[in-house]
Design a protein around this motif. Structure first.
Motif, PDB file in Angstrom:
ATOM      1  N   ILE A  17       0.837  -1.206   0.000  1.00 19.10           N
ATOM      2  CA  ILE A  17       0.000   0.000   0.000  1.00 19.10           C
ATOM      3  C   ILE A  17       0.869   1.253   0.000  1.00 19.10           C
ATOM      4  O   ILE A  17       0.613   2.211  -0.733  1.00 19.10           O
ATOM      5  CB  ILE A  17      -0.947  -0.015   1.213  1.00 19.10           C
ATOM      6  N   LEU A  18       1.924   1.248   0.840  1.00 20.28           N
ATOM      7  CA  LEU A  18       2.818   2.409   0.895  1.00 20.28           C
ATOM      8  C   LEU A  18       3.550   2.617  -0.428  1.00 20.28           C
ATOM      9  O   LEU A  18       3.712   3.753  -0.887  1.00 20.28           O
ATOM     10  CB  LEU A  18       3.823   2.230   2.037  1.00 20.28           C
ATOM     11  N   ALA A  19       3.977   1.504  -1.048  1.00 20.56           N
ATOM     12  CA  ALA A  19       4.654   1.626  -2.340  1.00 20.56           C
ATOM     13  C   ALA A  19       3.708   2.187  -3.391  1.00 20.56           C
ATOM     14  O   ALA A  19       4.105   3.001  -4.229  1.00 20.56           O
ATOM     15  CB  ALA A  19       5.179   0.256  -2.769  1.00 20.56           C
ATOM     16  N   TRP A  20       2.441   1.765  -3.335  1.00 18.65           N
ATOM     17  CA  TRP A  20       1.448   2.298  -4.276  1.00 18.65           C
ATOM     18  C   TRP A  20       1.204   3.785  -4.027  1.00 18.65           C
ATOM     19  O   TRP A  20       1.135   4.585  -4.952  1.00 18.65           O
ATOM     20  CB  TRP A  20       0.147   1.505  -4.141  1.00 18.65           C
ATOM     21  N   PHE A  21       1.063   4.156  -2.733  1.00 21.27           N
ATOM     22  CA  PHE A  21       0.756   5.554  -2.400  1.00 21.27           C
ATOM     23  C   PHE A  21       1.901   6.484  -2.799  1.00 21.27           C
ATOM     24  O   PHE A  21       1.658   7.582  -3.312  1.00 21.27           O
ATOM     25  CB  PHE A  21       0.472   5.675  -0.899  1.00 21.27           C
ATOM     26  N   TRP A  22       3.142   6.043  -2.550  1.00 21.68           N
ATOM     27  CA  TRP A  22       4.296   6.897  -2.825  1.00 21.68           C
ATOM     28  C   TRP A  22       4.897   6.612  -4.211  1.00 21.68           C
ATOM     29  O   TRP A  22       6.085   6.805  -4.418  1.00 21.68           O
ATOM     30  CB  TRP A  22       5.365   6.711  -1.756  1.00 21.68           C
ATOM     31  N   ASN A  23       4.059   6.217  -5.115  1.00 19.58           N
ATOM     32  CA  ASN A  23       4.515   5.943  -6.477  1.00 19.58           C
ATOM     33  C   ASN A  23       5.171   7.177  -7.076  1.00 19.58           C
ATOM     34  O   ASN A  23       4.566   8.253  -7.150  1.00 19.58           O
ATOM     35  CB  ASN A  23       3.318   5.509  -7.340  1.00 19.58           C
ATOM     36  N   GLU A  24       6.414   7.027  -7.503  1.00 21.42           N
ATOM     37  CA  GLU A  24       7.177   8.173  -8.017  1.00 21.42           C
ATOM     38  C   GLU A  24       6.555   8.772  -9.268  1.00 21.42           C
ATOM     39  O   GLU A  24       6.675   9.968  -9.523  1.00 21.42           O
ATOM     40  CB  GLU A  24       8.624   7.743  -8.307  1.00 21.42           C
ATOM     41  N   ARG A  25       5.910   7.916 -10.064  1.00 18.07           N
ATOM     42  CA  ARG A  25       5.325   8.404 -11.302  1.00 18.07           C
ATOM     43  C   ARG A  25       4.094   9.275 -11.055  1.00 18.07           C
ATOM     44  O   ARG A  25       3.668  10.013 -11.932  1.00 18.07           O
ATOM     45  CB  ARG A  25       4.954   7.238 -12.218  1.00 18.07           C
ATOM     46  N   PHE A  26       3.523   9.178  -9.856  1.00 17.37           N
ATOM     47  CA  PHE A  26       2.417  10.067  -9.502  1.00 17.37           C
ATOM     48  C   PHE A  26       2.938  11.373  -8.922  1.00 17.37           C
ATOM     49  O   PHE A  26       2.509  12.459  -9.321  1.00 17.37           O
ATOM     50  CB  PHE A  26       1.487   9.391  -8.488  1.00 17.37           C
ATOM     51  N   TRP A  27       3.853  11.288  -7.975  1.00 12.34           N
ATOM     52  CA  TRP A  27       4.268  12.458  -7.214  1.00 12.34           C
ATOM     53  C   TRP A  27       5.296  13.326  -7.943  1.00 12.34           C
ATOM     54  O   TRP A  27       5.294  14.553  -7.767  1.00 12.34           O
ATOM     55  CB  TRP A  27       4.869  12.021  -5.877  1.00 12.34           C
ATOM     56  N   LEU A  28       6.156  12.731  -8.734  1.00 11.48           N
ATOM     57  CA  LEU A  28       7.317  13.456  -9.251  1.00 11.48           C
ATOM     58  C   LEU A  28       7.291  13.562 -10.769  1.00 11.48           C
ATOM     59  O   LEU A  28       6.641  12.762 -11.450  1.00 11.48           O
ATOM     60  CB  LEU A  28       8.602  12.746  -8.816  1.00 11.48           C
ATOM     61  N   PRO A  29       7.991  14.569 -11.310  1.00 15.02           N
ATOM     62  CA  PRO A  29       8.094  14.681 -12.774  1.00 15.02           C
ATOM     63  C   PRO A  29       8.817  13.469 -13.373  1.00 15.02           C
ATOM     64  O   PRO A  29       9.421  12.664 -12.661  1.00 15.02           O
ATOM     65  CB  PRO A  29       8.909  15.970 -12.971  1.00 15.02           C
ATOM     66  N   HIS A  30       8.763  13.358 -14.672  1.00 19.27           N
ATOM     67  CA  HIS A  30       9.411  12.243 -15.367  1.00 19.27           C
ATOM     68  C   HIS A  30      10.918  12.239 -15.076  1.00 19.27           C
ATOM     69  O   HIS A  30      11.552  13.295 -14.966  1.00 19.27           O
ATOM     70  CB  HIS A  30       9.177  12.354 -16.869  1.00 19.27           C
ATOM     71  N   ASN A  31      11.461  11.046 -14.948  1.00 19.81           N
ATOM     72  CA  ASN A  31      12.902  10.836 -14.751  1.00 19.81           C
ATOM     73  C   ASN A  31      13.413  11.365 -13.408  1.00 19.81           C
ATOM     74  O   ASN A  31      14.609  11.609 -13.248  1.00 19.81           O
ATOM     75  CB  ASN A  31      13.715  11.467 -15.888  1.00 19.81           C
ATOM     76  N   VAL A  32      12.514  11.561 -12.447  1.00 14.93           N
ATOM     77  CA  VAL A  32      12.917  11.981 -11.099  1.00 14.93           C
ATOM     78  C   VAL A  32      12.458  10.906 -10.125  1.00 14.93           C
ATOM     79  O   VAL A  32      11.340  10.399 -10.217  1.00 14.93           O
ATOM     80  CB  VAL A  32      12.301  13.339 -10.709  1.00 14.93           C
ATOM     81  N   THR A  33      13.308  10.536  -9.196  1.00 15.20           N
ATOM     82  CA  THR A  33      12.970   9.522  -8.188  1.00 15.20           C
ATOM     83  C   THR A  33      13.119  10.120  -6.792  1.00 15.20           C
ATOM     84  O   THR A  33      13.721  11.192  -6.603  1.00 15.20           O
ATOM     85  CB  THR A  33      13.895   8.295  -8.319  1.00 15.20           C
ATOM     86  N   TRP A  34      12.573   9.390  -5.800  1.00 14.11           N
ATOM     87  CA  TRP A  34      12.710   9.853  -4.421  1.00 14.11           C
ATOM     88  C   TRP A  34      14.178   9.869  -3.994  1.00 14.11           C
ATOM     89  O   TRP A  34      14.586  10.712  -3.184  1.00 14.11           O
ATOM     90  CB  TRP A  34      11.911   8.948  -3.476  1.00 14.11           C
ATOM     91  N   ALA A  35      14.957   8.963  -4.542  1.00 15.09           N
ATOM     92  CA  ALA A  35      16.382   8.931  -4.197  1.00 15.09           C
ATOM     93  C   ALA A  35      17.090  10.213  -4.619  1.00 15.09           C
ATOM     94  O   ALA A  35      18.049  10.656  -3.970  1.00 15.09           O
ATOM     95  CB  ALA A  35      17.044   7.718  -4.856  1.00 15.09           C
ATOM     96  N   ASP A  36      16.603  10.833  -5.697  1.00 12.12           N
ATOM     97  CA  ASP A  36      17.205  12.089  -6.159  1.00 12.12           C
ATOM     98  C   ASP A  36      16.962  13.235  -5.184  1.00 12.12           C
ATOM     99  O   ASP A  36      17.683  14.245  -5.202  1.00 12.12           O
ATOM    100  CB  ASP A  36      16.640  12.479  -7.529  1.00 12.12           C
ATOM    101  N   LEU A  37      15.921  13.089  -4.350  1.00 13.99           N
ATOM    102  CA  LEU A  37      15.547  14.172  -3.443  1.00 13.99           C
ATOM    103  C   LEU A  37      15.888  13.860  -1.992  1.00 13.99           C
ATOM    104  O   LEU A  37      15.344  14.479  -1.075  1.00 13.99           O
ATOM    105  CB  LEU A  37      14.034  14.459  -3.566  1.00 13.99           C
ATOM    106  N   LYS A  38      16.779  12.906  -1.782  1.00 11.21           N
ATOM    107  CA  LYS A  38      17.258  12.636  -0.431  1.00 11.21           C
ATOM    108  C   LYS A  38      18.194  13.749   0.025  1.00 11.21           C
ATOM    109  O   LYS A  38      18.916  14.347  -0.778  1.00 11.21           O
ATOM    110  CB  LYS A  38      17.996  11.290  -0.376  1.00 11.21           C
ATOM    111  N   ASN A  39      18.181  14.020   1.318  1.00 10.74           N
ATOM    112  CA  ASN A  39      19.050  15.062   1.861  1.00 10.74           C
ATOM    113  C   ASN A  39      20.521  14.674   1.732  1.00 10.74           C
ATOM    114  O   ASN A  39      20.890  13.509   1.921  1.00 10.74           O
ATOM    115  CB  ASN A  39      18.716  15.317   3.329  1.00 10.74           C
TER     116      ASN A  39
END
Length: 371
Positions: A17-39
């Motif tokens: 469920i968490l993986a579905w909710f935080w789907n990168e293709r929903f939240w972020l522009p194309h070719n951007v991942t959550w790893a790119d926005l880590k501190n």
């Protein structure tokens, strides 16, 4: 073994469920991942877990409100000779009280006639009882003044903070700066503080609606608070924080004046109340129907499309902003309509200036009741 398997399946379901909710293709522009926005050591970006801080802070703000209303707002109200007495109480009557609490607060003619025969009271007396009983549930003028003073103080502080912070930022003067190098825009301490404080305040308002005396505009204000909280959350999570600060500051401006007008109304400073309400009406309509669509919606819909391009959460973010615009239009209609009625009444039938705020408050409440 069965318990362990069940626990493992539950954990697997939750992670899915968490993986579905935080789907990168929903939240972020194309070719951007959550790893790119880590501190990193070089830059800090908004993290969803930062928003958890808003929940305990919302509770703290609510407690601060109670202290403020008790030890600051209440003495100020007493100094302005605002009495703590509420509306006149209806005389105790078990039969009418049962009808009021269990059946209806607004009995029709047939029920009024039945109660009249049962109690041997005339219909007018029963109507007066129900009116007094309904008024008992309304907060006293002192309570209303304390609440408005609290909101006025917070809105004045947060609006002043927002203006002082934003005037040093490039995106205040050029909204395209909200989208250059998006979403790789570092999170500053000022933006983080601004967001968490605004989110905490609106969470406290959302929850206090259930503990405060229920108002006639409860549904629309609940919708407004929910939309505001959603906008703040979404814009923070996907790092639309720059444009988010513009939206928050713009909305806080008119809120300062309406709370000041309420306080003047409760203190029976009629001329000051009329002046503040007129200033509020002008600022509200100019900012919500002029600046907001031309400045905010233009950059979120068109400039961002040109620079970044659309993606799923972009559509949701703009949908919430458009919902807010619909609420702005509805409230602007009520403000203009009731202000015109108040002015015409004042000219025709009142030798003294008519109370613009009171007329607006009554009319809006009636419209909410009918809807």
């Amino acid at each position: 073994i069965a318990t362990a398997l069940s626990s493992r399946n539950l954990c697997g379901d939750m992670s899915g469920i968490l993986a579905w909710f935080w789907n990168e293709r929903f939240w972020l522009p194309h070719n951007v991942t959550w790893a790119d926005l880590k501190n990193t050591e070089e830059a800090t970006f908004p993290q969803a877990e930062d928003l958890y801080l808003a929940c305990p802070l919302a509770f703290c703000i609510f407690m601060i409100r109670l202290v403020f209303e008790r030890f600051i707002a209440r003495p100020c109200a007493m100094g302005l000779k605002i009495q703590a007495n509420g509306p006149q109480k209806a005389q105790p009557n078990a039969i009418l009280e049962k009808v009021f609490t269990a059946i209806t607060k607004h009995p029709d003619e047939k029920r009024l006639e039945g109660l009249s025969k049962q109690l041997d009271w005339d219909v007018r007396t029963i109507q007066r009882w129900f009116r007094q009983r309904r008024n008992q549930e309304k907060p006293s003028t002192l309570t209303r003044f304390c609440e408005s003073m609290w909101r006025f103080t917070f809105y004045l502080y947060i609006f002043t903070y927002g203006v002082r912070f934003l005037k040093k930022t490039p995106w205040l003067w050029n909204t395209k700066e909200c989208w250059y190098n998006y979403p790789y825009q570092p999170l500053t301490v000022d933006i983080h503080y601004y967001y968490i404080l605004e989110l905490s305040f609106y969470l406290s308002l959302l929850f206090s609606q259930f503990t405060d005396i229920r108002r006639k505009d409860f549904p629309i204000m609940f919708l407004h608070h929910a939309a505001t909280i959603s906008l703040i959350t979404f814009s923070y999570v996907n790092n639309m924080a720059r444009v988010g600060t513009l939206v928050m500051c713009l909305h806080d401006a008119a809120d300062v004046l309406i709370e000041a007008a309420k306080m003047a109304n409760y203190a029976k400073c009629q001329i000051l109340c009329n002046l503040l309400f007129a200033m509020f009406a002008i600022l509200f309509i100019c900012s919500r129907l002029g600046v907001y669509p031309v400045w905010i919606l233009n950059t979120t819909l068109f400039e961002s499309w040109e620079i970044v391009g659309p993606y799923p959460s972009w559509w949701l973010f703009n949908l919430l902003l458009l919902l807010l615009q619909l609420l702005h239009s509805f409230w602007s209609y009520l403000i203009v309509r009731t202000a015109c009625r108040a002015i015409s009444k004042g000219k025709v039938s009142h030798p003294a200036p008519h109370n613009l705020y009171s007329c607006a408050e009554e009319d809006i409440a009636c419209r909410h009741t009918r809807s």
